[in-house]
Design a protein around this motif. Structure first.
Motif, PDB file in Angstrom:
ATOM      1  N   MET A   1      -0.916 135.199  75.863  1.00  0.00           N
ATOM      2  CA  MET A   1      -1.009 136.540  75.431  1.00  0.00           C
ATOM      3  C   MET A   1      -2.358 137.281  75.778  1.00  0.00           C
ATOM      4  O   MET A   1      -2.212 138.349  76.311  1.00  0.00           O
ATOM      5  N   LEU A   2      -3.499 136.890  75.636  1.00  0.00           N
ATOM      6  CA  LEU A   2      -4.762 137.423  76.175  1.00  0.00           C
ATOM      7  C   LEU A   2      -4.562 137.772  77.695  1.00  0.00           C
ATOM      8  O   LEU A   2      -5.351 138.809  78.236  1.00  0.00           O
ATOM      9  N   THR A   3      -4.024 136.596  78.486  1.00  0.00           N
ATOM     10  CA  THR A   3      -4.115 136.776  79.954  1.00  0.00           C
ATOM     11  C   THR A   3      -2.945 138.158  80.230  1.00  0.00           C
ATOM     12  O   THR A   3      -3.431 138.563  81.059  1.00  0.00           O
ATOM     13  N   LEU A   4      -1.891 138.329  79.556  1.00  0.00           N
ATOM     14  CA  LEU A   4      -1.245 139.406  79.779  1.00  0.00           C
ATOM     15  C   LEU A   4      -1.756 140.663  79.344  1.00  0.00           C
ATOM     16  O   LEU A   4      -1.603 141.701  80.124  1.00  0.00           O
ATOM     17  N   THR A   5      -2.628 140.597  78.319  1.00  0.00           N
ATOM     18  CA  THR A   5      -3.382 141.899  77.810  1.00  0.00           C
ATOM     19  C   THR A   5      -4.274 142.235  79.018  1.00  0.00           C
ATOM     20  O   THR A   5      -4.370 143.449  79.355  1.00  0.00           O
ATOM     21  N   LEU A   6      -4.940 141.303  79.507  1.00  0.00           N
ATOM     22  CA  LEU A   6      -6.056 141.526  80.461  1.00  0.00           C
ATOM     23  C   LEU A   6      -5.304 142.095  81.712  1.00  0.00           C
ATOM     24  O   LEU A   6      -5.718 143.305  82.557  1.00  0.00           O
ATOM     25  N   ALA A   7      -4.165 141.437  82.077  1.00  0.00           N
ATOM     26  CA  ALA A   7      -3.324 142.304  83.276  1.00  0.00           C
ATOM     27  C   ALA A   7      -2.914 143.593  83.031  1.00  0.00           C
ATOM     28  O   ALA A   7      -2.964 144.382  83.962  1.00  0.00           O
ATOM     29  N   PHE A   8      -2.383 143.861  81.893  1.00  0.00           N
ATOM     30  CA  PHE A   8      -2.114 145.306  81.259  1.00  0.00           C
ATOM     31  C   PHE A   8      -3.347 146.073  81.819  1.00  0.00           C
ATOM     32  O   PHE A   8      -3.259 147.397  81.830  1.00  0.00           O
ATOM     33  N   SER A   9      -4.504 145.545  81.141  1.00  0.00           N
ATOM     34  CA  SER A   9      -5.617 146.325  81.144  1.00  0.00           C
ATOM     35  C   SER A   9      -6.100 146.650  82.527  1.00  0.00           C
ATOM     36  O   SER A   9      -6.969 147.796  82.746  1.00  0.00           O
ATOM     37  N   THR A  10      -5.645 146.081  83.664  1.00  0.00           N
ATOM     38  CA  THR A  10      -6.226 146.185  84.992  1.00  0.00           C
ATOM     39  C   THR A  10      -5.492 147.445  85.549  1.00  0.00           C
ATOM     40  O   THR A  10      -6.318 148.298  86.365  1.00  0.00           O
ATOM     41  N   TYR A  11      -4.444 147.975  85.087  1.00  0.00           N
ATOM     42  CA  TYR A  11      -3.778 149.239  85.664  1.00  0.00           C
ATOM     43  C   TYR A  11      -3.496 150.082  84.447  1.00  0.00           C
ATOM     44  O   TYR A  11      -2.697 151.289  84.855  1.00  0.00           O
ATOM     45  N   ARG A  12      -3.503 150.063  83.092  1.00  0.00           N
ATOM     46  CA  ARG A  12      -3.250 150.822  82.220  1.00  0.00           C
ATOM     47  C   ARG A  12      -4.466 151.225  81.194  1.00  0.00           C
ATOM     48  O   ARG A  12      -5.322 150.155  81.105  1.00  0.00           O
ATOM     49  N   PRO A  13      -4.575 152.181  80.705  1.00  0.00           N
ATOM     50  CA  PRO A  13      -5.742 152.552  79.824  1.00  0.00           C
ATOM     51  C   PRO A  13      -5.451 151.944  78.504  1.00  0.00           C
ATOM     52  O   PRO A  13      -5.310 152.438  77.206  1.00  0.00           O
ATOM     53  N   VAL A  14      -5.375 150.674  78.278  1.00  0.00           N
ATOM     54  CA  VAL A  14      -5.295 149.891  77.083  1.00  0.00           C
ATOM     55  C   VAL A  14      -6.319 148.828  76.881  1.00  0.00           C
ATOM     56  O   VAL A  14      -5.986 147.671  76.244  1.00  0.00           O
ATOM     57  N   LEU A  15      -7.442 148.993  77.271  1.00  0.00           N
ATOM     58  CA  LEU A  15      -8.502 148.113  77.177  1.00  0.00           C
ATOM     59  C   LEU A  15      -8.798 147.663  75.834  1.00  0.00           C
ATOM     60  O   LEU A  15      -9.275 146.446  75.302  1.00  0.00           O
ATOM     61  N   GLY A  16      -8.690 148.713  74.756  1.00  0.00           N
ATOM     62  CA  GLY A  16      -8.778 148.515  73.508  1.00  0.00           C
ATOM     63  C   GLY A  16      -7.760 147.298  72.636  1.00  0.00           C
ATOM     64  O   GLY A  16      -8.123 147.165  71.717  1.00  0.00           O
ATOM     65  N   LEU A  17      -6.677 147.220  73.442  1.00  0.00           N
ATOM     66  CA  LEU A  17      -5.784 146.287  72.585  1.00  0.00           C
ATOM     67  C   LEU A  17      -6.269 145.046  72.654  1.00  0.00           C
ATOM     68  O   LEU A  17      -6.087 143.959  71.739  1.00  0.00           O
ATOM     69  N   ASN A  18      -7.529 144.448  73.696  1.00  0.00           N
ATOM     70  CA  ASN A  18      -8.102 143.306  73.503  1.00  0.00           C
ATOM     71  C   ASN A  18      -8.952 143.139  72.116  1.00  0.00           C
ATOM     72  O   ASN A  18      -9.352 141.856  71.984  1.00  0.00           O
ATOM     73  N   LEU A  19      -9.142 144.183  71.528  1.00  0.00           N
ATOM     74  CA  LEU A  19      -9.914 143.989  70.167  1.00  0.00           C
ATOM     75  C   LEU A  19      -9.098 143.053  69.303  1.00  0.00           C
ATOM     76  O   LEU A  19      -9.569 142.412  68.242  1.00  0.00           O
ATOM     77  N   LEU A  20      -7.751 143.273  69.273  1.00  0.00           N
ATOM     78  CA  LEU A  20      -6.841 142.517  68.584  1.00  0.00           C
ATOM     79  C   LEU A  20      -6.564 141.213  69.342  1.00  0.00           C
ATOM     80  O   LEU A  20      -6.236 139.914  68.769  1.00  0.00           O
ATOM     81  N   GLY A  21      -6.425 141.164  70.528  1.00  0.00           N
ATOM     82  CA  GLY A  21      -5.872 139.936  71.561  1.00  0.00           C
ATOM     83  C   GLY A  21      -7.100 138.699  71.289  1.00  0.00           C
ATOM     84  O   GLY A  21      -6.837 137.687  71.453  1.00  0.00           O
ATOM     85  N   ILE A  22      -8.141 139.452  71.358  1.00  0.00           N
ATOM     86  CA  ILE A  22      -9.409 138.319  71.472  1.00  0.00           C
ATOM     87  C   ILE A  22      -9.425 137.467  70.081  1.00  0.00           C
ATOM     88  O   ILE A  22      -9.756 136.241  70.467  1.00  0.00           O
ATOM     89  N   PRO A  23      -9.549 138.058  68.963  1.00  0.00           N
ATOM     90  CA  PRO A  23      -9.535 137.143  67.680  1.00  0.00           C
ATOM     91  C   PRO A  23      -8.349 136.146  67.938  1.00  0.00           C
ATOM     92  O   PRO A  23      -8.515 134.708  67.207  1.00  0.00           O
ATOM     93  N   VAL A  24      -7.232 136.516  68.284  1.00  0.00           N
ATOM     94  CA  VAL A  24      -6.049 135.583  68.331  1.00  0.00           C
ATOM     95  C   VAL A  24      -6.337 134.597  69.178  1.00  0.00           C
ATOM     96  O   VAL A  24      -6.053 133.283  69.176  1.00  0.00           O
ATOM     97  N   ALA A  25      -6.876 134.930  70.655  1.00  0.00           N
ATOM     98  CA  ALA A  25      -7.192 133.886  71.415  1.00  0.00           C
ATOM     99  C   ALA A  25      -8.465 132.825  70.847  1.00  0.00           C
ATOM    100  O   ALA A  25      -8.524 131.663  71.026  1.00  0.00           O
ATOM    101  N   VAL A  26      -9.303 133.491  69.970  1.00  0.00           N
ATOM    102  CA  VAL A  26     -10.469 132.489  69.445  1.00  0.00           C
ATOM    103  C   VAL A  26      -9.771 131.686  68.599  1.00  0.00           C
ATOM    104  O   VAL A  26      -9.895 130.450  68.437  1.00  0.00           O
ATOM    105  N   ALA A  27      -8.940 132.195  67.615  1.00  0.00           N
ATOM    106  CA  ALA A  27      -8.227 131.092  66.568  1.00  0.00           C
ATOM    107  C   ALA A  27      -7.576 130.208  67.317  1.00  0.00           C
ATOM    108  O   ALA A  27      -7.315 128.940  66.926  1.00  0.00           O
TER     109      ALA A  27
END
Length: 270
Positions: free
Chosen positions: A78-104
């Protein structure tokens, strides 16, 4: 865990936490986060996450898809896909929810194990079904997170709150909604392919304890399908899109993770 894996775990957690704090502090102060720095730290965390996960997932006895490995793998994808989206879309802020999920997920996979019989020999069809199912689950998990963000953002706009945190840090509502349906379409296609491949690959649903999972997955597929048709034919959007997305993902979550928890942790069936 080995000493090397423990060090990798600590560094991965630091990379995830550092990225989270960097994004949160910049966005709350209405500053633009350092894009390359954020993506680089995320990539470091993801590489170390994979380094810890792979030995537990791919064992000498075969592939070990136990509950906690699945949680770790799902959060990583999930976080890998979020990172991929962040490379070409203005959605860097989505990682604020993706990172805690990845940590868990990382901590769950590193610290706990559940009884499971590793898959030593599986056919290519079943292997493809598992991979497609995981990919669909990850994309639809991202869609569920996106729906929650969309709901909060829309709520702030409607109630005219003084501090519009999510309105300030997220892209415009229309952009967020378009991204949601991009995710839903991709997830629906992957889920369709996974169900079709599973239908021709699985020989005995009852023996493999897959009936409930299959039924819930089909119900989820129907929910997402109805939403996409409603969007195409009737222009569905807003809260209706959020509600359908969360219901569809909830069904998938119960079928995918809930059934594994009951079988492996309660009934002790590997």
């Amino acid at each position: 865990m080995t000493t090397v894996q423990i060090v990798a775990l600590v560094v991965a957690l630091i990379a995830y936490a550092g990225t989270f704090w960097h994004l949160l502090s910049h966005l709350l102060n209405k500053k633009v986060p350092r894009r390359m720095a954020s993506l680089t730290m995320l990539l470091i965390g993801l590489v170390l996450h994979a380094f810890i996960l792979l030995p537990a997932l791919i064992t000498p006895q075969g592939v070990n898809f136990n509950l906690f490995n699945i949680l770790s793998l799902t959060s990583w994808l999930m976080l890998t896909l979020t990172l991929a989206f962040s490379t070409y879309r203005p959605v860097l802020g989505l990682n604020l929810l993706g990172i805690p999920v990845a940590v868990a997920g990382l901590l769950a996979g590193a610290l706990w194990q559940a009884p499971y019989q590793p898959l030593a020999t599986i056919g290519h069809g079943l292997e493809g079904h598992i991979i497609l199912s995981l990919a669909a689950y990850c994309v639809l998990l991202m869609a569920a997170i996106q729906a929650i963000l969309l709901h909060v953002q829309n709520r702030e706009l409607k109630h005219k709150t003084e501090r519009r945190i999510w309105v300030s840090i997220l892209p415009p509502l229309q952009t967020m909604e378009s991204l949601l349906f991009d995710m839903l379409l991709l997830g629906f296609v992957l889920l369709t392919a996974a169900l079709l491949l599973g239908a021709v690959s699985v020989e005995n649903l009852m023996a493999q304890h897959l009936v409930h999972k299959t039924v819930l997955s089909i119900l989820s597929w129907l929910t997402f399908g109805i939403l996409l048709v409603g969007r195409w034919r009737m222009g569905w959007r807003g809260q209706r899109a959020v509600t359908f997305t969360l219901w569809g993902f909830s069904l998938l979550l119960i079928g995918f993770i809930g059934s594994k928890f009951v079988l492996e942790m309660i009934l002790k069936i590997a």
